[in-house]
Design a protein around this motif. Structure first.
Motif, PDB file in Angstrom:
ATOM      1  N   ALA A 151       0.898  -1.448   0.002  1.00 36.93           N
ATOM      2  CA  ALA A 151      -0.122  -0.326  -0.210  1.00 36.93           C
ATOM      3  C   ALA A 151       0.997   0.884   0.254  1.00 36.93           C
ATOM      4  CB  ALA A 151      -1.201  -0.183   1.085  1.00 36.93           C
ATOM      5  N   ILE A 152       0.763   2.222  -0.527  1.00 42.84           N
ATOM      6  CA  ILE A 152       0.865   3.868  -0.542  1.00 42.84           C
ATOM      7  C   ILE A 152       0.201   4.769   0.030  1.00 42.84           C
ATOM      8  CG2 ILE A 152       0.877   4.201  -3.382  1.00 42.84           C
ATOM      9  CD1 ILE A 152       3.640   4.976  -3.055  1.00 42.84           C
ATOM     10  N   ARG A 153       0.189   5.605   0.784  1.00 48.39           N
ATOM     11  CA  ARG A 153      -0.349   6.686   1.445  1.00 48.39           C
ATOM     12  C   ARG A 153       0.069   7.788   0.056  1.00 48.39           C
ATOM     13  NH1 ARG A 153      -1.499   8.900   5.947  1.00 48.39           N
ATOM     14  NH2 ARG A 153      -1.544   7.146   7.812  1.00 48.39           N
ATOM     15  N   TRP A 154      -1.217   8.084  -0.588  1.00 49.44           N
ATOM     16  CA  TRP A 154      -0.886   9.458  -1.609  1.00 49.44           C
ATOM     17  C   TRP A 154       0.008  10.886  -1.468  1.00 49.44           C
ATOM     18  CZ3 TRP A 154      -1.468   7.297  -6.048  1.00 49.44           C
ATOM     19  CH2 TRP A 154      -1.580   7.496  -7.133  1.00 49.44           C
ATOM     20  N   SER A 155      -0.615  10.501  -0.381  1.00 55.95           N
ATOM     21  CA  SER A 155      -0.146  12.577  -0.059  1.00 55.95           C
ATOM     22  C   SER A 155       1.812  12.421  -0.264  1.00 55.95           C
ATOM     23  CB  SER A 155      -0.126  13.456   0.669  1.00 55.95           C
ATOM     24  OG  SER A 155       0.057  12.418   2.239  1.00 55.95           O
ATOM     25  N   SER A 156       2.429  11.472   0.741  1.00 53.71           N
ATOM     26  CA  SER A 156       3.392  11.742   1.130  1.00 53.71           C
ATOM     27  C   SER A 156       3.771  10.392   0.354  1.00 53.71           C
ATOM     28  CB  SER A 156       3.648  11.207   3.073  1.00 53.71           C
ATOM     29  OG  SER A 156       2.558   9.442   2.784  1.00 53.71           O
ATOM     30  N   GLY A 157       3.635   9.247   0.328  1.00 54.19           N
ATOM     31  CA  GLY A 157       4.394   7.851  -0.648  1.00 54.19           C
ATOM     32  C   GLY A 157       4.637   7.389   0.425  1.00 54.19           C
ATOM     33  N   ARG A 158       4.302   7.225   1.606  1.00 59.97           N
ATOM     34  CA  ARG A 158       4.832   6.224   2.434  1.00 59.97           C
ATOM     35  C   ARG A 158       4.250   4.688   1.767  1.00 59.97           C
ATOM     36  NH1 ARG A 158       5.775   5.559   8.566  1.00 59.97           N
ATOM     37  NH2 ARG A 158       6.304   3.735   8.744  1.00 59.97           N
ATOM     38  N   GLU A 159       5.281   4.125   2.324  1.00 63.42           N
ATOM     39  CA  GLU A 159       4.905   2.551   1.824  1.00 63.42           C
ATOM     40  C   GLU A 159       4.900   1.346   2.660  1.00 63.42           C
ATOM     41  OE1 GLU A 159       7.962   3.998  -2.024  1.00 63.42           O
ATOM     42  OE2 GLU A 159       8.168   1.289  -1.243  1.00 63.42           O
ATOM     43  N   TYR A 160       3.699   0.631   2.060  1.00 63.43           N
ATOM     44  CA  TYR A 160       4.048  -0.854   3.745  1.00 63.43           C
ATOM     45  C   TYR A 160       3.985  -1.375   2.703  1.00 63.43           C
ATOM     46  CZ  TYR A 160       1.836   3.893   6.484  1.00 63.43           C
ATOM     47  OH  TYR A 160       1.978   4.626   7.150  1.00 63.43           O
ATOM     48  N   TYR A 161       4.213  -3.046   3.011  1.00 63.69           N
ATOM     49  CA  TYR A 161       4.867  -4.220   2.940  1.00 63.69           C
ATOM     50  C   TYR A 161       4.779  -5.344   3.045  1.00 63.69           C
ATOM     51  CZ  TYR A 161       6.851  -1.673  -1.327  1.00 63.69           C
ATOM     52  OH  TYR A 161       7.171  -0.397  -2.178  1.00 63.69           O
ATOM     53  N   ALA A 162       4.036  -6.421   2.358  1.00 63.43           N
ATOM     54  CA  ALA A 162       3.585  -7.809   2.884  1.00 63.43           C
ATOM     55  C   ALA A 162       5.012  -8.329   3.319  1.00 63.43           C
ATOM     56  CB  ALA A 162       2.063  -8.058   3.005  1.00 63.43           C
ATOM     57  N   ASP A 163       5.367  -9.468   4.246  1.00 61.72           N
ATOM     58  CA  ASP A 163       6.491  -9.609   4.255  1.00 61.72           C
ATOM     59  C   ASP A 163       7.175 -10.679   3.154  1.00 61.72           C
ATOM     60  OD1 ASP A 163       6.459 -10.113   8.293  1.00 61.72           O
ATOM     61  OD2 ASP A 163       6.835  -8.511   7.062  1.00 61.72           O
ATOM     62  N   SER A 164       6.251 -11.101   2.880  1.00 60.39           N
ATOM     63  CA  SER A 164       6.502 -11.684   1.887  1.00 60.39           C
ATOM     64  C   SER A 164       6.966 -11.796  -0.136  1.00 60.39           C
ATOM     65  CB  SER A 164       4.798 -13.622   1.177  1.00 60.39           C
ATOM     66  OG  SER A 164       3.202 -11.913   0.913  1.00 60.39           O
ATOM     67  N   VAL A 165       6.191 -10.093   0.344  1.00 61.22           N
ATOM     68  CA  VAL A 165       7.232 -10.005  -0.790  1.00 61.22           C
ATOM     69  C   VAL A 165       8.355  -8.364  -0.220  1.00 61.22           C
ATOM     70  CG1 VAL A 165       4.752  -9.799  -1.811  1.00 61.22           C
ATOM     71  CG2 VAL A 165       5.212  -8.328  -0.649  1.00 61.22           C
ATOM     72  N   LYS A 166       8.496  -8.234   0.625  1.00 56.95           N
ATOM     73  CA  LYS A 166       9.342  -7.417   0.625  1.00 56.95           C
ATOM     74  C   LYS A 166      10.269  -7.165   0.244  1.00 56.95           C
ATOM     75  CE  LYS A 166       8.592  -5.782   4.908  1.00 56.95           C
ATOM     76  NZ  LYS A 166       8.410  -5.622   6.646  1.00 56.95           N
ATOM     77  N   GLY A 167      11.065  -6.413  -0.050  1.00 56.39           N
ATOM     78  CA  GLY A 167      12.508  -6.958  -0.703  1.00 56.39           C
ATOM     79  C   GLY A 167      12.638  -6.946  -2.548  1.00 56.39           C
ATOM     80  N   ARG A 168      11.459  -7.293  -2.741  1.00 58.98           N
ATOM     81  CA  ARG A 168      11.013  -8.065  -4.097  1.00 58.98           C
ATOM     82  C   ARG A 168      10.195  -6.887  -4.827  1.00 58.98           C
ATOM     83  NH1 ARG A 168       9.120 -12.711  -5.251  1.00 58.98           N
ATOM     84  NH2 ARG A 168       7.489 -12.633  -3.917  1.00 58.98           N
ATOM     85  N   PHE A 169       9.318  -6.874  -4.335  1.00 57.88           N
ATOM     86  CA  PHE A 169       7.694  -5.660  -4.676  1.00 57.88           C
ATOM     87  C   PHE A 169       8.014  -4.134  -4.127  1.00 57.88           C
ATOM     88  CE2 PHE A 169       4.680  -9.208  -5.763  1.00 57.88           C
ATOM     89  CZ  PHE A 169       5.218  -9.764  -6.231  1.00 57.88           C
ATOM     90  N   VAL A 170       7.807  -3.331  -5.095  1.00 56.02           N
ATOM     91  CA  VAL A 170       8.482  -1.619  -5.219  1.00 56.02           C
ATOM     92  C   VAL A 170       6.296  -1.214  -5.493  1.00 56.02           C
ATOM     93  CG1 VAL A 170       9.076   0.431  -5.211  1.00 56.02           C
ATOM     94  CG2 VAL A 170      10.013  -2.103  -5.250  1.00 56.02           C
ATOM     95  N   ILE A 171       6.064  -0.511  -4.696  1.00 56.97           N
ATOM     96  CA  ILE A 171       4.973   0.601  -5.344  1.00 56.97           C
ATOM     97  C   ILE A 171       5.131   1.377  -5.267  1.00 56.97           C
ATOM     98  CG2 ILE A 171       3.860   0.404  -2.525  1.00 56.97           C
ATOM     99  CD1 ILE A 171       1.613   0.272  -2.928  1.00 56.97           C
ATOM    100  N   SER A 172       4.588   2.479  -6.588  1.00 64.04           N
ATOM    101  CA  SER A 172       4.812   3.141  -6.630  1.00 64.04           C
ATOM    102  C   SER A 172       4.071   4.241  -7.082  1.00 64.04           C
ATOM    103  CB  SER A 172       5.795   3.538  -7.572  1.00 64.04           C
ATOM    104  OG  SER A 172       5.571   3.015  -8.931  1.00 64.04           O
ATOM    105  N   ARG A 173       3.799   5.256  -6.966  1.00 62.63           N
ATOM    106  CA  ARG A 173       2.621   6.156  -7.318  1.00 62.63           C
ATOM    107  C   ARG A 173       2.624   7.160  -8.518  1.00 62.63           C
ATOM    108  NH1 ARG A 173       4.656   9.739  -3.851  1.00 62.63           N
ATOM    109  NH2 ARG A 173       4.091  11.311  -3.121  1.00 62.63           N
ATOM    110  N   ASP A 174       2.108   7.888  -9.500  1.00 62.74           N
ATOM    111  CA  ASP A 174       2.223   8.683 -10.463  1.00 62.74           C
ATOM    112  C   ASP A 174       1.408   9.736 -10.281  1.00 62.74           C
ATOM    113  OD1 ASP A 174       2.258  10.844 -12.807  1.00 62.74           O
ATOM    114  OD2 ASP A 174       3.642   8.964 -14.322  1.00 62.74           O
TER     115      ASP A 174
END
Length: 130
Positions: A50-73
């Motif tokens: 998940a990602i907060r839209w204003s701050s860009g703060r990201e949150y990840y499940a342990d199973s994908v941390k380090g492999r997946f990256v969430i970003s926004r435009d």
């Protein structure tokens, strides 16, 4: 009413990468958050990121941390999920979702819960072959 449309799914070999996109039909307010979930056959829908839209703060499940990256435009009202080092266990339908509740104190535990999301896309299939 907002429409979320996912794209970018497909078939990839283990170790490969895919980038998912989720386009929202309207402007994404800074108070909102966007999330990615996935659901494998016979399993419950599970939080991915998940990602907060204003701050860009990201949150990840342990199973994908380090492999997946969430970003926004912000300009495109689009959220992405870059998936690297894919393994067969990543095979699932991937859904994006929008949270409009603007809870300032929200963190990983909050955003991991599917019930806090107000709108959902139709999903895109990701299949990872071994």
């Amino acid at each position: 009413q907002v429409h979320l449309v996912e794209s970018g799914g497909g078939l990839v070999q283990a170790g490969g990468s895919l980038r998912l996109s989720c386009a929202a039909s309207g402007r994404i307010d800074g108070r909102y958050a966007m999330g990615w979930f996935r659901q494998a056959p016979g399993e419950e829908r599970a939080f991915v990121a998940a990602i907060r839209w204003s701050s860009g703060r990201e949150y990840y499940a342990d199973s994908v941390k380090g492999r997946f990256v969430i970003s926004r435009d912000n300009a495109q009202n689009t959220v992405y999920l870059q998936m690297n080092s894919l393994v067969p266990e990543d095979t699932a339908v991937y859904f994006c979702a929008q949270n409009r509740r603007g809870i300032l104190s929200a963190g990983l535990t909050y955003y991991s819960a599917s019930q806090v999301y107000d709108y959902w896309g139709q999903g895109t299939q990701v299949t990872v072959s071994s």
